[in-house]
Motif scaffolding. Structure first.
Motif, PDB file in Angstrom:
ATOM      1  N   ARG A 317       0.845  -1.194   0.000  1.00  0.00           N
ATOM      2  CA  ARG A 317       0.000   0.000   0.000  1.00  0.00           C
ATOM      3  C   ARG A 317       0.885   1.251   0.000  1.00  0.00           C
ATOM      4  NH1 ARG A 317      -5.248  -1.365   0.909  1.00  0.00           N
ATOM      5  NH2 ARG A 317      -5.621  -3.436   1.835  1.00  0.00           N
ATOM      6  N   SER A 319       0.888   5.432   0.556  1.00  0.00           N
ATOM      7  CA  SER A 319       0.155   6.571   1.102  1.00  0.00           C
ATOM      8  C   SER A 319      -0.031   7.626   0.013  1.00  0.00           C
ATOM      9  CB  SER A 319       0.916   7.172   2.280  1.00  0.00           C
ATOM     10  OG  SER A 319       2.142   7.739   1.839  1.00  0.00           O
ATOM     11  N   GLU A 320      -0.932   8.561   0.253  1.00  0.00           N
ATOM     12  CA  GLU A 320      -1.139   9.650  -0.701  1.00  0.00           C
ATOM     13  C   GLU A 320       0.150  10.457  -0.873  1.00  0.00           C
ATOM     14  OE1 GLU A 320      -3.645  10.502  -2.603  1.00  0.00           O
ATOM     15  OE2 GLU A 320      -4.838   8.768  -1.973  1.00  0.00           O
ATOM     16  N   GLU A 321       0.853  10.660   0.227  1.00  0.00           N
ATOM     17  CA  GLU A 321       2.112  11.400   0.142  1.00  0.00           C
ATOM     18  C   GLU A 321       3.134  10.651  -0.703  1.00  0.00           C
ATOM     19  OE1 GLU A 321       5.617  13.226   3.061  1.00  0.00           O
ATOM     20  OE2 GLU A 321       3.869  12.208   3.920  1.00  0.00           O
ATOM     21  N   ARG A 322       3.231   9.324  -0.492  1.00  0.00           N
ATOM     22  CA  ARG A 322       4.177   8.519  -1.285  1.00  0.00           C
ATOM     23  C   ARG A 322       3.800   8.541  -2.754  1.00  0.00           C
ATOM     24  NH1 ARG A 322       7.937   6.884  -3.507  1.00  0.00           N
ATOM     25  NH2 ARG A 322       8.992   4.859  -3.336  1.00  0.00           N
ATOM     26  N   LEU A 323       2.507   8.482  -3.057  1.00  0.00           N
ATOM     27  CA  LEU A 323       2.065   8.537  -4.443  1.00  0.00           C
ATOM     28  C   LEU A 323       2.464   9.858  -5.094  1.00  0.00           C
ATOM     29  CD1 LEU A 323      -1.506   6.948  -4.460  1.00  0.00           C
ATOM     30  CD2 LEU A 323       0.449   6.214  -5.831  1.00  0.00           C
ATOM     31  N   ARG A 324       2.292  10.952  -4.366  1.00  0.00           N
ATOM     32  CA  ARG A 324       2.633  12.263  -4.927  1.00  0.00           C
ATOM     33  C   ARG A 324       4.123  12.383  -5.217  1.00  0.00           C
ATOM     34  NH1 ARG A 324      -1.159  14.140  -1.019  1.00  0.00           N
ATOM     35  NH2 ARG A 324       0.559  14.596   0.423  1.00  0.00           N
ATOM     36  N   GLN A 325       4.939  11.643  -4.473  1.00  0.00           N
ATOM     37  CA  GLN A 325       6.388  11.716  -4.657  1.00  0.00           C
ATOM     38  C   GLN A 325       6.870  10.931  -5.878  1.00  0.00           C
ATOM     39  OE1 GLN A 325       7.780  10.202  -0.909  1.00  0.00           O
ATOM     40  NE2 GLN A 325       7.569  12.169   0.159  1.00  0.00           N
ATOM     41  N   ARG A 331       3.431   7.058 -11.074  1.00  0.00           N
ATOM     42  CA  ARG A 331       2.214   7.328 -10.301  1.00  0.00           C
ATOM     43  C   ARG A 331       0.975   6.806 -11.030  1.00  0.00           C
ATOM     44  NH1 ARG A 331       3.239  12.126  -9.338  1.00  0.00           N
ATOM     45  NH2 ARG A 331       2.096  13.192 -10.994  1.00  0.00           N
ATOM     46  N   ILE A 335      -1.511   3.914  -9.512  1.00  0.00           N
ATOM     47  CA  ILE A 335      -2.940   4.161  -9.314  1.00  0.00           C
ATOM     48  C   ILE A 335      -3.776   3.156 -10.108  1.00  0.00           C
ATOM     49  CG2 ILE A 335      -4.807   5.804  -9.767  1.00  0.00           C
ATOM     50  CD1 ILE A 335      -2.775   8.046  -9.141  1.00  0.00           C
ATOM     51  N   ASN A 339      -6.350   0.538  -8.437  1.00  0.00           N
ATOM     52  CA  ASN A 339      -7.754   0.558  -8.858  1.00  0.00           C
ATOM     53  C   ASN A 339      -8.192  -0.797  -9.380  1.00  0.00           C
ATOM     54  OD1 ASN A 339      -8.074   3.219  -8.166  1.00  0.00           O
ATOM     55  ND2 ASN A 339      -7.702   4.017 -10.234  1.00  0.00           N
TER      56      ASN A 339
END
Length: 345
Positions: A317, A319-325, A331, A335, A339
């Motif tokens: 999994r 996190s949103e922060e990790r995804l943004r990085q 990315r 995603i 999904n």
């Protein structure tokens, strides 16, 4: 009783392709010549190597480790180690692991054991169950193959390997060849040669197949004659994959045409040359080389296949922060994988 074509002693092996029979002594000499010829023909090893043999504990990989250890006595620049990957297949892998560890101890081989559970947090049995619960379309062999290759490269590199040797035999190769043809995946054929890599990625370890031209029944007999293989366990997931049917089909063909496996290998080699000349050697579905944006391992895409599967399974999994990085392409892939897992819940 069949007699050895060379010395007249009782035969232990008859080559269906040539019709020649061999006693134990002359079979082992025949086997040795074939492997040495393969090593020379494809330049599998250099003068100085740290060879890590990938050993499951089955007949092919134990035969490979035994053979390389004996051959290394004549090559002072070689250092042979062993790597065992424990997928966590209950009622199967614990027995082959014991066999491997017993052999390694008896021969004084430096070795390492890595497991799916330690690396990914789950055994293969658990991963298969999760995949089914999520409605993912993959067979157990898909998870096993992707995660095994991932760990093999990573662990071998950490062991200082300059080359990884696997026990794939001629039967394995032509089965995979035919499976790729049936799937219409012609570009994947280029990867089926006796050498893969090292490619352009510094973390990728070159892989070689010394038994590339050796039949499965020959590696089996080598193991039996050397007392290496006393169990004939079969992976409980094997019959669920396409390979099981393809293997049986090719063996049935061989009953009528003893040369069919060699013919398939010859066709494979010709097609690999054609693909190489046409610029498709790397495969149409690969972009790389990349460094996986999540785990840092070599990849053909911004995110490696192992991380994609873990995201789909929900056992990894972000996190949103990790995804943004993550870089944009990585990315998007992450995603999409998450999904896909969510849709399968």
């Amino acid at each position: 009783m069949a007699r050895c074509s060379i010395c007249g002693r009782p035969a232990v092996y008859i080559s269906r392709a040539s019709g020649r029979a061999f006693c134990e002594k002359h079979f082992l000499e025949y086997f040795d010549r074939k492997v040495r010829r393969t090593i020379r023909k494809y330049s599998l090893f250099r003068e100085k190597e740290v060879i890590v043999a990938a050993v499951s504990g089955g007949k092919d990989s134990l035969s490979l480790l035994h053979y390389l250890l004996r051959l290394s006595r004549k090559h002072p620049g070689w250092r042979v180690k062993a790597l065992h990957i424990d997928e966590g297949i209950r009622g199967y892998r614990e027995y082959t692991r014991q066999r491997f560890e017993r052999f390694a101890s008896e021969w004084g081989v430096e070795y390492r054991v890595v497991s799916f559970e330690e690396e990914f947090g789950y055994t293969l049995d658990e991963i298969v169950r999760i995949g089914r619960e999520r409605g993912l379309p993959y067979q157990p062999c898909t998870y096993c193959g992707v995660f095994r290759r991932y760990l093999m490269n990573k662990a071998a590199r950490e062991m200082g390997a300059t080359v990884v040797a696997t026990g794939h035999n001629l039967d394995d190769i032509v089965q995979t060849f035919l499976m790729n043809i049936l799937d219409g995946n012609i570009s994947a054929v280029s990867k089926l040669g006796p050498v893969s890599g090292p490619g352009e990625h510094p973390k990728f370890v070159r892989k070689v197949k010394p038994f590339y031209e050796i039949l499965e029944r020959e590696t089996t007999l080598y193991a039996v004659l050397h007392g290496l293989y006393t169990g004939f366990e079969e992976c409980p997931y094997a019959s669920l994959g396409t390979r099981w049917q393809v293997r049986r089909f090719i063996n049935q063909l061989e009953e009528r045409n003893p040369n069919v496996k060699y013919s398939l290998l010859s066709s494979l080699e010709r097609l690999r040359k054609i693909l190489s000349r046409s610029g498709h050697a790397a495969g149409e579905d690969e972009e790389g080389p990349y460094t996986c944006a999540i785990c840092g391992e070599p990849s053909a895409h911004p995110i490696c296949r192992a991380c994609q599967l873990r995201l789909e399974l929900g056992i990894l999994r972000l996190s949103e922060e990790r995804l943004r990085q993550l870089p944009e392409a990585a990315r998007r892939m992450a995603i999409e994988a998450m999904n896909r897992w969510s849709r399968g819940r």
